[in-house]
Design an enzyme around this catalytic site. Structure first.
Site, PDB file in Angstrom:
ATOM      1  CB  CYS A 179      35.278 -27.848 -19.902  1.00 30.12           C
ATOM      2  SG  CYS A 179      33.797 -27.885 -18.871  1.00 30.12           S
ATOM      3  CG  HIS A 222      37.051 -31.167 -21.684  1.00 31.38           C
ATOM      4  ND1 HIS A 222      36.745 -31.553 -20.287  1.00 31.38           N
ATOM      5  CD2 HIS A 222      35.875 -30.930 -21.960  1.00 31.38           C
ATOM      6  CE1 HIS A 222      35.755 -31.477 -19.786  1.00 31.38           C
ATOM      7  NE2 HIS A 222      34.982 -30.998 -20.893  1.00 31.38           N
ATOM      8  CD  GLN A 270      33.016 -33.598 -27.930  1.00 35.09           C
ATOM      9  OE1 GLN A 270      32.245 -34.065 -28.645  1.00 35.09           O
ATOM     10  NE2 GLN A 270      32.580 -33.032 -26.887  1.00 35.09           N
ATOM     11  CG  ASP A 321      39.333 -36.777 -23.857  1.00 36.29           C
ATOM     12  OD1 ASP A 321      38.146 -37.191 -24.364  1.00 36.29           O
ATOM     13  OD2 ASP A 321      39.299 -35.708 -23.576  1.00 36.29           O
ATOM     14  CE  LYS A 361      31.439 -35.332 -23.869  1.00 29.57           C
ATOM     15  NZ  LYS A 361      30.889 -34.125 -23.381  1.00 29.57           N
TER      16      LYS A 361
HETATM   17  N1  7TS Z   1      36.900 -34.680 -23.172  1.00 32.09           N
HETATM   18  C1  7TS Z   1      36.332 -33.872 -24.169  1.00 32.09           C
HETATM   19  C2  7TS Z   1      37.107 -33.853 -25.230  1.00 32.09           C
HETATM   20  C3  7TS Z   1      34.999 -33.571 -23.866  1.00 32.09           C
HETATM   21  O1  7TS Z   1      34.539 -32.722 -24.883  1.00 32.09           O
HETATM   22  C4  7TS Z   1      34.440 -33.725 -22.623  1.00 32.09           C
HETATM   23  C5  7TS Z   1      33.209 -33.243 -22.192  1.00 32.09           C
HETATM   24  C6  7TS Z   1      35.193 -34.429 -21.581  1.00 32.09           C
HETATM   25  C7  7TS Z   1      36.361 -34.866 -21.919  1.00 32.09           C
HETATM   26  C8  7TS Z   1      34.455 -34.568 -20.442  1.00 32.09           C
HETATM   27  O2  7TS Z   1      33.454 -35.506 -20.473  1.00 32.09           O
HETATM   28  P1  7TS Z   1      32.449 -35.894 -19.415  1.00 32.09           P
HETATM   29  O3  7TS Z   1      31.540 -36.959 -19.815  1.00 32.09           O
HETATM   30  O4  7TS Z   1      33.395 -36.835 -18.206  1.00 32.09           O
HETATM   31  O5  7TS Z   1      32.033 -34.680 -18.749  1.00 32.09           O
HETATM   32  N2  7TS Z   1      32.763 -32.174 -23.234  1.00 32.09           N
HETATM   33  C9  7TS Z   1      31.636 -31.101 -23.028  1.00 32.09           C
HETATM   34  C10 7TS Z   1      31.566 -30.187 -23.931  1.00 32.09           C
HETATM   35  O6  7TS Z   1      32.171 -29.807 -24.688  1.00 32.09           O
HETATM   36  N3  7TS Z   1      30.367 -29.525 -23.337  1.00 32.09           N
HETATM   37  O7  7TS Z   1      29.964 -29.879 -22.376  1.00 32.09           O
HETATM   38  C11 7TS Z   1      30.816 -30.992 -21.918  1.00 32.09           C
END
Ligand code: 7TS
Length: 407
Positions: free
Chosen positions: A362, A119, A199, A196, A222
């Site tokens: 992303c 990501h 997910q 990371d 999430k």
């Molecule tokens: N890493 C992964 C693997 C992610 O899926 C996401 C967000 C992030 C980092 C960033 O997380 P945040 O909470 O700091 O934004 N992924 C997604 C997605 O797949 N669709 O919207 C956000």
């Protein structure tokens, strides 16, 4: 399942005249009443700043805020709450590691290794660090099915590698990476590993001591928690050695005109008034998930993905990305339908009450690797059912017919 669904009031509504099917939990999950109530109770009964005070409300707020930290510690089996830093989310967590640990430990000619499935949040901070330091940013190549082999890991990491940063579960391919084995290889080369877990943490058990990872980042929103919440786990010795990257109130010990000292861990990384309600809500989310059991959640999602893969395979013109083996993937499916743009597809699904995400997720370098500009993605969580998958499949058939008729 009915009992679980009842805890999520948002699911009980019609969208565009159809019962809502929410298949976008990888972007953000829905929130159960337990979390809504915890946040509401804090604001209604205890609202006050933390770590300041002698007064009763302040003490209650501090106890709940720090109590949630202990729940998080237990959730990922960290050794100490000193290793649990509250952040705004995975993005902030990874930027903190890159900005604090990375700046101190990466020099010209050193290597940072990430993968093609990252990501942007686990890509751009390392790209920036590499540029600033004159370091080399390298990538683990992916196999055709969107997995990474340990042979690739061994061949890519060298004695110049200082940091390996990799996702535990891909938000596009769904691939689950062998973090424990990759960590071992990184450590043998003298590198640290940043995981990371955005997910992964919501969907499967995580034990940071067993993984032996150096840092691990995830997002509260999430995993049934409020938005604006996240966690950075770091081994205590690393965190002790790092300088804060945000300065101000809350994170200091003594301040003089020309010098200051920092509070002990974890607070030296938590400058300013924190997201108190968010942290308390995240604590309630962790209670909720733990009560169901992360093993059970993972099994439920594997079953849904297996069923969905089989059903979607029956539709002509559907391409599914990532590993075919449901055991190698987390609870999401990224796909395209021949001749239908994913945004159009998502719009038709929405007209039928089905929420999916469409776009580059992303992960633009990964889209390039997949040789497409965008895809559609359905992502599952504890509240999704086989009936939701049936509705998705029906929606895909409707979309296909619609576009075949119109164009
Ligand atoms: N890493 C992964 C693997 C992610 O899926 C996401 C967000 C992030 C980092 C960033 O997380 P945040 O909470 O700091 O934004 N992924 C997604 C997605 O797949 N669709 O919207 C956000």
């Amino acid at each position: 399942m009915n009992e679980i669904r009842k805890q999520f009031p948002v699911l009980n509504q019609e969208v565009n005249g159809h019962p809502l099917v929410y298949l976008d939990s990888a972007a953000t999950s829905q929130k159960p009443v337990q979390v809504l109530e915890a946040v509401r109770n804090y604001y209604e009964l205890d609202n006050s700043n933390v770590h300041r005070g002698v007064h009763t409300l302040g003490n209650r707020a501090t106890d709940s805020y720090e109590g949630a930290r202990e729940k998080i510690r237990k959730f990922i089996n960290a050794k100490s709450t000193k290793e649990i830093i509250y952040t705004r989310g995975t993005t902030t967590s990874i930027n903190t590691v890159a900005g604090a640990y990375g700046r101190m430990n990466v020099n010209e000619g050193d290597e940072i290794v990430i993968s093609h499935m990252e990501h942007h949040s686990n890509l751009i901070p390392w790209q920036q660090l590499a540029k600033e330091k004159g370091a080399v940013l390298k990538y683990f190549e992916l196999e055709q099915d969107g997995t990474i082999t340990l042979e690739t890991v061994r061949n890519t990491i060298t004695d110049k590698t200082k940091i390996v940063a990799i996702t535990m579960a891909s938000n596009v391919l769904g691939t689950i990476n062998p973090i424990k084995e990759i960590t071992k290889i990184a450590h043998e080369a003298g590198a640290v590993i940043v995981v990371d877990a955005a997910q992964a943490a919501p969907h499967m058990p995580i034990d940071v001591q067993d993984l032996d990872c150096d840092f691990l980042a995830f997002s509260g929103h999430k995993m049934c928690g409020p938005t604006g919440t996240g966690v950075l786990y770091g081994k205590q010795a690393h965190l002790e050695s790092m300088e804060p990257i945000e300065f101000g109130g809350e994170m200091i010990d003594f301040v003089d005109l020309h010098d200051s000292t920092w509070k002990e861990l974890p607070w030296k990384f938590e400058g300013g008034t924190p997201n108190i309600a968010g942290a308390i809500g995240l604590g309630a989310a962790i209670d909720f998930l733990t009560e169901i059991g992360l093993e059970k959640i993972a099994e439920h999602e594997h079953n849904l993905v297996e069923y969905a893969l089989n059903e979607m395979d029956k539709i002509e013109g559907v391409s599914i990305y990532g590993p075919r083996d449901p055991q190698k993937r987390c609870g999401l499916i990224t796909f395209n339908i021949d001749g239908v743009h994913p945004h159009d597809l998502a719009t038709v699904l929405d007209m039928n009450g089905i929420a999916v995400r469409a776009g580059h997720h992303c992960a633009q370098p990964l889209m390039k690797w997949l040789q497409c500009t965008a895809t559609a993605r359905a992502s599952f969580y504890i509240y999704n059912t086989k009936e939701d998958v049936d509705r998705l499949v029906e929606g895909l058939r409707i979309a296909k017919e619609y576009f075949n008729d119109v164009f």
